[in-house]
Enzyme design. Structure first.
Site, PDB file in Angstrom:
ATOM      1  N   HIS A  55       2.223   8.596   2.435  1.00  0.00           N
ATOM      2  CA  HIS A  55       2.403   8.853   3.806  1.00  0.00           C
ATOM      3  C   HIS A  55       2.637   7.730   4.505  1.00  0.00           C
ATOM      4  O   HIS A  55       2.613   6.598   4.129  1.00  0.00           O
ATOM      5  CB  HIS A  55       0.806   9.126   4.201  1.00  0.00           C
ATOM      6  CG  HIS A  55       0.743  10.007   5.457  1.00  0.00           C
ATOM      7  ND1 HIS A  55       0.936   9.432   6.829  1.00  0.00           N
ATOM      8  CD2 HIS A  55       0.087  11.133   5.977  1.00  0.00           C
ATOM      9  CE1 HIS A  55       0.840  10.324   7.679  1.00  0.00           C
ATOM     10  NE2 HIS A  55      -0.010  11.294   7.178  1.00  0.00           N
ATOM     11  N   GLY A 100      -0.477   9.672  -0.758  1.00  0.00           N
ATOM     12  CA  GLY A 100      -0.244  11.237  -0.629  1.00  0.00           C
ATOM     13  C   GLY A 100       0.674  11.813  -1.266  1.00  0.00           C
ATOM     14  O   GLY A 100       0.776  12.828  -1.748  1.00  0.00           O
ATOM     15  N   TYR A 160     -10.037  10.787   2.777  1.00  0.00           N
ATOM     16  CA  TYR A 160      -9.132  11.947   2.260  1.00  0.00           C
ATOM     17  C   TYR A 160      -9.705  13.290   2.563  1.00  0.00           C
ATOM     18  O   TYR A 160     -10.855  13.425   2.774  1.00  0.00           O
ATOM     19  CB  TYR A 160      -8.826  11.822   0.638  1.00  0.00           C
ATOM     20  CG  TYR A 160      -7.285  12.120   0.188  1.00  0.00           C
ATOM     21  CD1 TYR A 160      -6.556  11.394   0.718  1.00  0.00           C
ATOM     22  CD2 TYR A 160      -7.192  13.493  -0.083  1.00  0.00           C
ATOM     23  CE1 TYR A 160      -4.856  11.680   0.200  1.00  0.00           C
ATOM     24  CE2 TYR A 160      -5.664  13.731  -0.482  1.00  0.00           C
ATOM     25  CZ  TYR A 160      -4.684  12.826  -0.090  1.00  0.00           C
ATOM     26  OH  TYR A 160      -3.527  13.234  -0.415  1.00  0.00           O
TER      27      TYR A 160
HETATM   28  O1  YXS Z   1       8.754  -4.559   6.300  1.00  0.00           O
HETATM   29  P1  YXS Z   1       9.768  -3.447   6.552  1.00  0.00           P
HETATM   30  O2  YXS Z   1       9.965  -3.010   7.771  1.00  0.00           O
HETATM   31  O3  YXS Z   1      10.879  -3.563   5.440  1.00  0.00           O
HETATM   32  O4  YXS Z   1       8.865  -1.999   5.896  1.00  0.00           O
HETATM   33  C1  YXS Z   1       8.439  -2.267   4.459  1.00  0.00           C
HETATM   34  C2  YXS Z   1       7.170  -1.367   4.201  1.00  0.00           C
HETATM   35  O5  YXS Z   1       6.355  -1.625   5.359  1.00  0.00           O
HETATM   36  C3  YXS Z   1       7.776  -0.215   4.375  1.00  0.00           C
HETATM   37  N1  YXS Z   1       6.566   0.863   3.583  1.00  0.00           N
HETATM   38  C4  YXS Z   1       6.033   1.809   4.352  1.00  0.00           C
HETATM   39  N2  YXS Z   1       6.349   2.223   5.427  1.00  0.00           N
HETATM   40  C5  YXS Z   1       5.478   3.270   5.960  1.00  0.00           C
HETATM   41  N3  YXS Z   1       4.466   3.819   5.120  1.00  0.00           N
HETATM   42  C6  YXS Z   1       4.261   3.385   3.806  1.00  0.00           C
HETATM   43  N4  YXS Z   1       3.756   3.991   2.941  1.00  0.00           N
HETATM   44  C7  YXS Z   1       5.240   2.492   3.245  1.00  0.00           C
HETATM   45  N5  YXS Z   1       5.221   1.592   2.204  1.00  0.00           N
HETATM   46  C8  YXS Z   1       6.082   0.617   2.330  1.00  0.00           C
HETATM   47  O6  YXS Z   1       8.872  -0.296   3.335  1.00  0.00           O
HETATM   48  C9  YXS Z   1       9.303  -1.659   3.315  1.00  0.00           C
HETATM   49  C10 YXS Z   1       9.274  -2.196   2.197  1.00  0.00           C
HETATM   50  O7  YXS Z   1       7.992  -2.371   1.725  1.00  0.00           O
HETATM   51  P2  YXS Z   1       7.548  -3.455   0.815  1.00  0.00           P
HETATM   52  O8  YXS Z   1       8.087  -4.911   1.401  1.00  0.00           O
HETATM   53  O9  YXS Z   1       6.245  -3.630   0.646  1.00  0.00           O
HETATM   54  O10 YXS Z   1       8.179  -3.179  -0.829  1.00  0.00           O
HETATM   55  P3  YXS Z   1       7.595  -3.857  -2.138  1.00  0.00           P
HETATM   56  O11 YXS Z   1       8.663  -3.190  -2.949  1.00  0.00           O
HETATM   57  O12 YXS Z   1       7.464  -5.191  -2.129  1.00  0.00           O
HETATM   58  O13 YXS Z   1       6.329  -2.922  -2.259  1.00  0.00           O
HETATM   59  C11 YXS Z   1       6.551  -1.585  -2.780  1.00  0.00           C
HETATM   60  C12 YXS Z   1       5.145  -0.906  -2.388  1.00  0.00           C
HETATM   61  C13 YXS Z   1       5.196   0.560  -2.465  1.00  0.00           C
HETATM   62  C14 YXS Z   1       4.261  -1.405  -3.575  1.00  0.00           C
HETATM   63  C15 YXS Z   1       4.408  -1.353  -1.244  1.00  0.00           C
HETATM   64  O14 YXS Z   1       5.344  -1.025  -0.266  1.00  0.00           O
HETATM   65  C16 YXS Z   1       3.105  -0.731  -0.627  1.00  0.00           C
HETATM   66  O15 YXS Z   1       1.975  -0.933  -1.354  1.00  0.00           O
HETATM   67  N6  YXS Z   1       3.022   0.415   0.070  1.00  0.00           N
HETATM   68  C17 YXS Z   1       2.054   1.225   0.512  1.00  0.00           C
HETATM   69  C18 YXS Z   1       1.627   2.042  -0.517  1.00  0.00           C
HETATM   70  C19 YXS Z   1       0.559   2.978  -0.040  1.00  0.00           C
HETATM   71  O16 YXS Z   1      -0.715   2.371   0.171  1.00  0.00           O
HETATM   72  N7  YXS Z   1       0.681   4.099   0.298  1.00  0.00           N
HETATM   73  C20 YXS Z   1      -0.424   4.823   0.831  1.00  0.00           C
HETATM   74  C21 YXS Z   1      -0.034   5.295   2.214  1.00  0.00           C
HETATM   75  S1  YXS Z   1      -1.354   6.246   3.043  1.00  0.00           S
HETATM   76  C22 YXS Z   1      -1.417   7.709   2.079  1.00  0.00           C
HETATM   77  O17 YXS Z   1      -0.667   8.352   1.547  1.00  0.00           O
HETATM   78  C23 YXS Z   1      -2.527   8.609   2.364  1.00  0.00           C
HETATM   79  C24 YXS Z   1      -2.910   8.638   3.883  1.00  0.00           C
HETATM   80  S2  YXS Z   1      -3.869   7.772   1.490  1.00  0.00           S
HETATM   81  O18 YXS Z   1      -4.087   6.545   1.582  1.00  0.00           O
HETATM   82  O19 YXS Z   1      -5.069   8.619   1.847  1.00  0.00           O
HETATM   83  O20 YXS Z   1      -3.709   8.498   0.299  1.00  0.00           O
END
Ligand code: YXS
Length: 259
Positions: free
Chosen positions: A64, A108, A138
């Site tokens: 998400h 998500g 969730y």
């Molecule tokens: O700093 P900039 O502007 O370059 O942006 C960064 C991150 O903020 C962005 N980004 C996201 N933006 C919005 N929503 C996201 N889910 C998201 N994930 C990342 O992308 C740019 C690059 O991210 P960065 O620097 O962290 O890349 P990385 O290669 O070091 O790490 C990749 C990840 C995927 C391991 C890391 O970005 C990460 O942990 N992202 C969050 C993953 C996550 O927790 N997703 C769940 C979102 S909430 C959801 O899905 C549901 C509501 S729930 O949680 O209930 O299941």
């Protein structure tokens, strides 16, 4: 901007997540384009859909779009929210949808992949159920989708630790269908898709809908549902929920205080 790419040949529709700069985060716009692609495939009567990211992606989808999560006082995963619409669109699509996965699948996006009918992943793929990482409650049908994907004990480990599991473990616990070397992933997936296109589409679409109806037939009383919704409201109205989102935006570890 094309946040997804769609192509159709020989009855096989392919949707490619195409926003690598934002790690294919499931934003409202990307989801709208993904659902539109499915609607186009429906009109073209494709026999099977492959949902993928660009070849060699390190992140299939970051889940998400956190920037689109409401900041409290509202259910972040209610019926009309984009992620719920996407999961239902995949489940209701009248032909098999195969998730072809390379890279990390987060939050998500894991449920999106689980909503697909089959999952074929490269060994480097990982799957992380992240609500606890952000403090998100969730939703009920989403939790049911997780419960349909693996045993309760595995679901609890994924949900309570929020740690990614790799494709080999996911296959071992029955969460995904196949783990295929990255260099053979595409040919293996398209071979399976071609076999499906040669089978009877009416029989397949009815079996898919039967399985959806039967798998979703879980008794929950009105009082039970209301109780769960009440508990979820405590979470999305909590300081921890706001802290999870703020910590993500501020790129720091969250400090959850249980209130
Ligand atoms: O700093 P900039 O502007 O370059 O942006 C960064 C991150 O903020 C962005 N980004 C996201 N933006 C919005 N929503 C996201 N889910 C998201 N994930 C990342 O992308 C740019 C690059 O991210 P960065 O620097 O962290 O890349 P990385 O290669 O070091 O790490 C990749 C990840 C995927 C391991 C890391 O970005 C990460 O942990 N992202 C969050 C993953 C996550 O927790 N997703 C769940 C979102 S909430 C959801 O899905 C549901 C509501 S729930 O949680 O209930 O299941």
């Amino acid at each position: 901007m094309d946040l997804v790419l769609a192509s159709n040949s020989d009855g096989i529709g392919v949707v490619t997540l195409n926003n690598p700069k934002k790690l294919n985060a499931l934003s409202e716009d990307l989801i709208a384009q993904l659902i539109a692609a499915l609607e186009k495939f429906y009109a073209e009567e494709v026999r099977v859909v492959i949902l993928r990211a660009q070849p060699g992606s390190k992140v299939w989808s970051a889940g998400h779009d956190v920037h689109e999560l409401p900041e409290g006082r509202r259910d972040p995963l209610s019926w009309n929210d984009p992620l719920r619409q996407l999961v239902r669109a995949i489940e209701a699509f009248p032909a098999p949808v195969i998730a072809m996965v390379e890279g990390g699948v987060w939050g998500g996006a894991v449920e999106t992949v689980l909503a697909c009918d089959m999952i074929i992943a490269a060994p480097q793929a990982t799957f992380a159920v992240t609500p606890a990482r952000l403090g998100v409650p969730y939703n009920v049908s989403g939790m049911m989708n997780f419960m349909s994907a693996a045993s309760l004990r595995i679901v609890k480990e994924l949900a309570f630790t929020a740690r990614p599991i790799d494709a080999l473990r996911a296959e071992r616990v029955g969460m995904i269908n196949h783990v295929i070397a990255a260099e053979e992933l595409e040919s293996f997936t398209f071979d399976m898709a071609r076999v499906i296109t040669e089978n009877a589409p009416l029989s397949i679409s009815v079996m898919k809908e039967q399985l959806r109806v039967l798998a979703g037939a879980k008794p929950i009383s009105p009082r039970g549902f209301e109780k769960v919704q009440g508990l979820r409201q405590v979470v999305y109205d909590s300081e921890d929920y706001l802290e999870g989102i703020r910590a993500f935006k501020e790129k720091r570890r969250p400090l959850f205080r249980g209130r």
